[in-house]
Write an enzyme that holds these catalytic residues in place. Structure first.
Site, PDB file in Angstrom:
ATOM      1  N   CYS A  81       0.840  -1.201   0.000  1.00  0.00           N
ATOM      2  CA  CYS A  81       0.000   0.000   0.000  1.00  0.00           C
ATOM      3  C   CYS A  81       0.882   1.260   0.000  1.00  0.00           C
ATOM      4  CB  CYS A  81      -1.011  -0.016   1.142  1.00  0.00           C
ATOM      5  SG  CYS A  81      -2.356   1.187   0.903  1.00  0.00           S
ATOM      6  N   HIS A 190      -3.862  -4.591  -0.486  1.00  0.00           N
ATOM      7  CA  HIS A 190      -3.461  -5.208   0.781  1.00  0.00           C
ATOM      8  C   HIS A 190      -3.566  -6.724   0.678  1.00  0.00           C
ATOM      9  CE1 HIS A 190      -3.202  -1.660   3.454  1.00  0.00           C
ATOM     10  NE2 HIS A 190      -4.145  -1.161   2.691  1.00  0.00           N
ATOM     11  N   GLU A 192      -2.662  -8.806   2.866  1.00  0.00           N
ATOM     12  CA  GLU A 192      -3.037  -9.326   4.189  1.00  0.00           C
ATOM     13  C   GLU A 192      -4.532  -9.180   4.474  1.00  0.00           C
ATOM     14  OE1 GLU A 192      -2.463  -4.960   5.040  1.00  0.00           O
ATOM     15  OE2 GLU A 192      -1.687  -6.449   3.627  1.00  0.00           O
TER      16      GLU A 192
END
Length: 209
Positions: A81, A190, A192
């Protein structure tokens, strides 16, 4: 077990990134210690919020030097990001210009879209020889939340170095969703927060270390 240092410089959702990396088998250490960050097999640079604030936090722990030293030695780094955005030369937000790490030429600017931020799931156009997206279906969606991005790749091709692998997405126009350039990789989305798709990408990266 592959060791991954997650750089703690006051920006980024460290806990979710730590869990996601551990899920794919990495031995993760959250650290701002230069020696630990330099010694790990891989370094992850997260980032949320404003470009200038992230750079201020990074410089406070000499993170830009850590990144530069690792890359000079061919040691892998993954930006996520705003951690991707700060790898470029500069960012312009609300008319304020800030210097980035300068690992890549280019400027982070506001996306040209009617609806901002770009928040939610989006598909990508990844190159066939991508390492990060190997084995991932082309229709797979990843999770984004951002209003700024890099809309033009400015690094000239060099006959001595393999060209960067560029992955694009679209929100009001094309922007870079991921870059793979030697030891330096980065994603605007992202991983994650992208469920199984993000886990597959992180596992690809960890395996490559």
């Amino acid at each position: 077990m592959t060791s991954v240092a997650l750089l703690d410089y006051g920006s980024g959702n460290l806990h979710s990134a730590q869990r996601a990396l551990a899920r794919v088998g990495a031995d993760v250490t959250v650290t701002s210690d230069p020696e630990t960050a330099l010694a790990a097999d891989g370094l992850v640079v997260p980032g949320v919020g404003a470009f200038a604030a992230c750079m201020a936090g990074l410089k406070a722990v000499r993170g830009e030097r850590i990144i530069g030293k690792r890359l000079a030695g061919g040691r892998p780094v993954l930006g996520i990001c705003v951690g991707m955005q700060i790898m470029f030369e500069r960012g312009v937000e609300h008319g304020v210009e800030a210097d980035g790490c300068g690992e890549w030429p280019g400027t982070v600017e506001m996306l040209r879209a009617e609806v901002l931020p770009h928040m939610g799931w989006n598909t990508l156009q990844a190159p066939a020889d991508s390492v990060l997206f190997a084995g991932i279906d082309p229709d797979t969606r990843f999770y984004f939340v951002h209003s700024y991005g890099v809309q033009k790749w400015e690094l000239a091709d060099d006959d001595l170095i393999a060209p960067a692998k560029l992955t694009w997405a679209d929100h009001g126009g094309p922007f870079l969703a991921a870059v793979e350039n030697g030891p330096l990789s980065a994603t605007q989305f992202h991983p994650e927060k992208s469920g199984d798709a993000g886990a597959a990408l992180l596992e690809n990266w960890v395996r490559s270390l």
